[in-house]
Design an enzyme around this catalytic site. Structure first.
Site, PDB file in Angstrom:
ATOM      1  N   HIS A  91     101.779  11.038 -28.145  1.00 57.40           N
ATOM      2  CA  HIS A  91     100.446  10.439 -28.308  1.00 57.40           C
ATOM      3  C   HIS A  91      99.362  11.425 -27.884  1.00 57.40           C
ATOM      4  CE1 HIS A  91      97.546   6.957 -28.125  1.00 57.40           C
ATOM      5  NE2 HIS A  91      96.948   7.792 -27.294  1.00 57.40           N
ATOM      6  N   GLU A  92      99.502  11.972 -26.691  1.00 62.48           N
ATOM      7  CA  GLU A  92      98.465  12.882 -26.191  1.00 62.48           C
ATOM      8  C   GLU A  92      98.401  14.160 -27.018  1.00 62.48           C
ATOM      9  OE1 GLU A  92      96.286  11.762 -24.324  1.00 62.48           O
ATOM     10  OE2 GLU A  92      97.362   9.955 -23.715  1.00 62.48           O
TER      11      GLU A  92
ATOM     12  N   HIS B  70      96.096  13.691 -29.981  1.00 59.51           N
ATOM     13  CA  HIS B  70      94.702  13.990 -29.630  1.00 59.51           C
ATOM     14  C   HIS B  70      94.479  15.498 -29.585  1.00 59.51           C
ATOM     15  CE1 HIS B  70      93.347   9.975 -28.828  1.00 59.51           C
ATOM     16  NE2 HIS B  70      94.173   9.768 -27.817  1.00 59.51           N
TER      17      HIS B  70
ATOM     18  N   HIS C 103      94.161  17.219 -32.927  1.00 60.33           N
ATOM     19  CA  HIS C 103      92.866  16.941 -33.552  1.00 60.33           C
ATOM     20  C   HIS C 103      91.843  18.003 -33.124  1.00 60.33           C
ATOM     21  CE1 HIS C 103      90.296  13.220 -34.935  1.00 60.33           C
ATOM     22  NE2 HIS C 103      90.227  14.242 -35.768  1.00 60.33           N
TER      23      HIS C 103
END
Length: 676
Positions: free
Chosen positions: A464-465, A468, A471
């Protein structure tokens, strides 16, 4: 090279040299330089990008980078000296940005750029910067005057101060509590690795026995596995009363919550909005608080029948198999783990032995390399703690980005998991400045010379991290203000939740597992059991997210709660509507809900579920074309990750998927499609 490491912008930060005493001198230099640049542009007659925006980029980025380093260090290696330096300078940094965002002179310059004949020729990313700046000036109070303007600035300063205080209270409360257990029989059921970690923690304090804390790697195993019901209740009570009136009064967040809500409401009204939620939604995809509340309630309605079934199973199994007739909040995780073991014949502890951290990191990097055409290698560089590692991303030999990874929990480090920006991508005169990110988690540290072991949930958190981080790291945007940080907040979770899906794909999982003792990969039979259990209690998990989201949106769209008791009443009403687990009256979850009181998620917590609809639908294209299909990966990179905020998130999604997002993929992933 500057003698003050915070003023050295030539390369990666000199973390090993940064000291609390560097903070004030650095800001003594950077704040006046930034203000001088702002004044020069604001009082000038510039009409173009080159005359208005470019002169601000360098001084503003230097200030942002230096202050960002201080904030980062305060979150990961907090000390009394560093905290004091941070808090001493927070008011003047806040004042600078408040004044910058409300600078009517600068606002006029940006309006001139937008009206200039040359505006049409600007690139999409530069137009985005100008459009967002105009919007943010309005939201920053640039059109306010006199007493209203002064009051707006005072509110901004106070909110920065008390949000930081909320976070400090929670960190201090978490760090302050511990319990030494000297009789190992009290910890019956606790996995060996959790026992070893507790013994090591006690040893570090010079004591014999087992030290339990409220940090997640210690807290969760007690709640899931410890057979001592009384001990579970003790630890649960300590955890859910952190930073409340039921614990240390010096760390009570009660008054701070009420003041934060009142000030946010007042600030919104100064700008002409009915409440904070309306103000918060201006730069988001959602159109209104009513739309969000209907979305949240609709998702809750779909999930609640499944959640009620989940809870009924817990009560039945607790009574029949474990002799627990009156299931309490501190029993739920324990019974759930026993039920999962009975139903699917595996436990988290068994799975954990296969997810050694080095192998998981290798598997994660293989996914990133395959899908997004990057090469990743660990490199040397200054770090803030011996746990931290630094990696370089490259493509065809050309450096793309760097990422710092800080995976383990420790005292002085904020709880949870998060990604943050260290340096942005920018085209400088002589070269391209590449982006740098931090990925911070709170996993259990290695014990006894063995590698750290991650639960499957930990693995999902890591992916998940990294979503980010990707991105930020894979952006092709060269202008600060148009990068991923400017993407609509309710779309910002799209890449992170998208990456979570790979943790359930056999082709990926097989390659990132190796048993800590035997070195064998995860057996397919065990993976199939995990897959069968994937939606175990998915209904309960969904309604819990909806509980948080509805609580957040109600708090920020209704008259601000006038007391901590009024805040409690809101969450009680929300639970009565959507929840299936009613916690005990002493539960003070809201006092530690830092996402909305000290983070960026106020009137925005719904965005996790909003973005999850998009992420599940985006991943469905990989399900159709092949999980590790490089062509689909490149398309996601180019249409979603690389473009930042240069176009609305909805357009980026359509460019990738070929249509608007549909909820069916998410409901299918959760096994809840029939109820839809």
């Amino acid at each position: 090279m500057s003698t003050n490491p915070l003023l050295d912008f030539s390369d990666l930060p000199r973390f090993a040299e940064i000291r609390p005493e560097h903070v004030t001198p650095a800001l003594d230099a950077l704040l006046p330089a930034a203000q001088a640049a702002v004044d020069a542009v604001a009082t000038g007659s510039g009409r173009t990008w080159a005359e208005v925006v470019e002169p601000l980029n360098e001084p503003l980025e230097r200030l942002s980078r230096a202050w960002g380093l201080v904030g980062h260090l305060q979150a990961v290696v907090d000390t009394p000296e560093l905290r004091a330096a941070y808090n001493d300078n927070l008011p003047r940094v806040t004042e600078f940005y408040t004044n910058l965002n409300a600078d009517l002179r600068l606002f006029e310059r940006y309006k001139v750029i937008a009206a200039d004949a040359g505006y049409a020729a600007l690139s999409a990313e530069r137009k985005t910067v100008v459009e967002h700046a105009l919007r943010d000036f309005r939201l920053g109070g640039a059109e306010l005057a006199g007493e209203k303007r002064e009051r707006f600035a005072a509110i901004a300063a106070r909110l920065a101060e008390i949000s930081q205080k909320f976070s400090e209270h929670l960190l201090d409360a978490t760090n302050a509590w511990s319990l030494l257990i000297t009789d190992a029989t009290e910890l019956r059921g606790l996995p060996q690795d959790a026992l070893d970690a507790a013994a090591e923690a006690a040893k570090e304090d010079g004591k014999t026995g087992y030290k339990l804390t409220l940090h997640i790697p210690s807290y969760l195993p007690v709640m899931q596995y410890c057979e001592n019901r009384s001990l579970r209740e003790t630890v649960y009570r300590a955890y859910v009363t952190r930073a409340s009136e039921l614990a240390d009064p010096a760390q009570d967040n009660s008054a701070l919550m009420v003041e934060i809500l009142a000030l946010r409401d007042e600030q919104a009204k100064l700008l002409g909005y009915p409440h904070h939620a309306a103000l918060s939604l201006v730069p988001k995809m959602a159109q209104s608080a009513e739309q969000v509340i209907e979305f949240v309630r609709d998702m809750a309605r779909r999930a609640k029948p499944y959640a009620e079934k989940d809870m009924a199973e817990i009560r039945d199994f607790g009574r029949a198999a474990l002799g627990i007739a009156d299931v309490q909040a501190w029993d739920v995780a324990f019974i759930s783990e026993k039920l999962r073991l009975a139903r699917y014949s595996y436990s988290d502890t068994e799975v954990k032995q296969y997810f050694t951290e080095p192998q998981v990191m290798d598997g994660l990097f293989k996914v990133i390399s395959t899908l997004f055409d990057v090469q990743i290698e660990q490199v040397d560089g200054p770090v803030w703690h011996s746990d931290v590692r630094l990696y370089r991303f490259a493509r065809k030999g050309e450096p793309l980005a760097h990422v710092y990874v800080d995976n383990y929990a420790r005292n002085g480090k904020r709880g949870g998991a998060w990604m943050d920006v260290c340096r942005v991508r920018r085209q400088l005169a002589a070269q391209l400045q590449t982006p740098v990110a931090y990925v911070n988690c709170n996993f259990a540290s290695p014990v006894g010379g063995k590698p750290a072991l991650l639960t499957h949930d930990d693995v999902i958190t890591l992916f998940h991290e990294y979503g980010h981080a990707l991105h930020h790291l894979l952006t092709q945007v060269n202008e600060p203000g148009a990068d991923m940080r400017a993407v609509e907040w309710d779309a910002i979770e799209l890449p992170s939740q998208f990456m979570e899906n790979f943790c359930w794909e056999w082709d990926v999982v097989r390659g990132m597992t190796r048993h800590v003792d035997s070195g064998e990969p995860l057996p397919r039979e065990l993976f199939d059991k995990m897959l069968a259990a994937k939606n175990f209690q998915a209904g309960m998990q969904s309604v819990r997210q909806m509980e948080f989201a509805l609580f957040d949106m109600r708090l920020h769209s209704e008259a601000p709660a006038a007391s901590a008791a009024a805040v409690q009443q809101v969450i009680d009403e929300v639970r009565a509507e959507v929840a299936v687990v009613t916690p005990p009256a002493f539960n003070r979850f809201q006092h530690s809900f830092s996402h909305i009181f000290a983070g960026g998620y106020s009137a925005g917590y719904y965005s996790y579920k909003w973005a999850e609809v998009m992420s599940a639908d985006a991943f469905s294209l990989f399900e159709e074309t092949g999980t590790l299909n490089p062509d689909t990966g490149r398309k996601f990179r180019d249409e979603v990750l690389a473009v930042g905020a240069t176009r609305p998130a909805a357009e980026s999604f359509r460019a990738f998927r070929g249509r608007d997002p549909q909820p069916d993929a998410l409901l299918r992933h959760y096994g809840m499609l029939e109820a839809a």
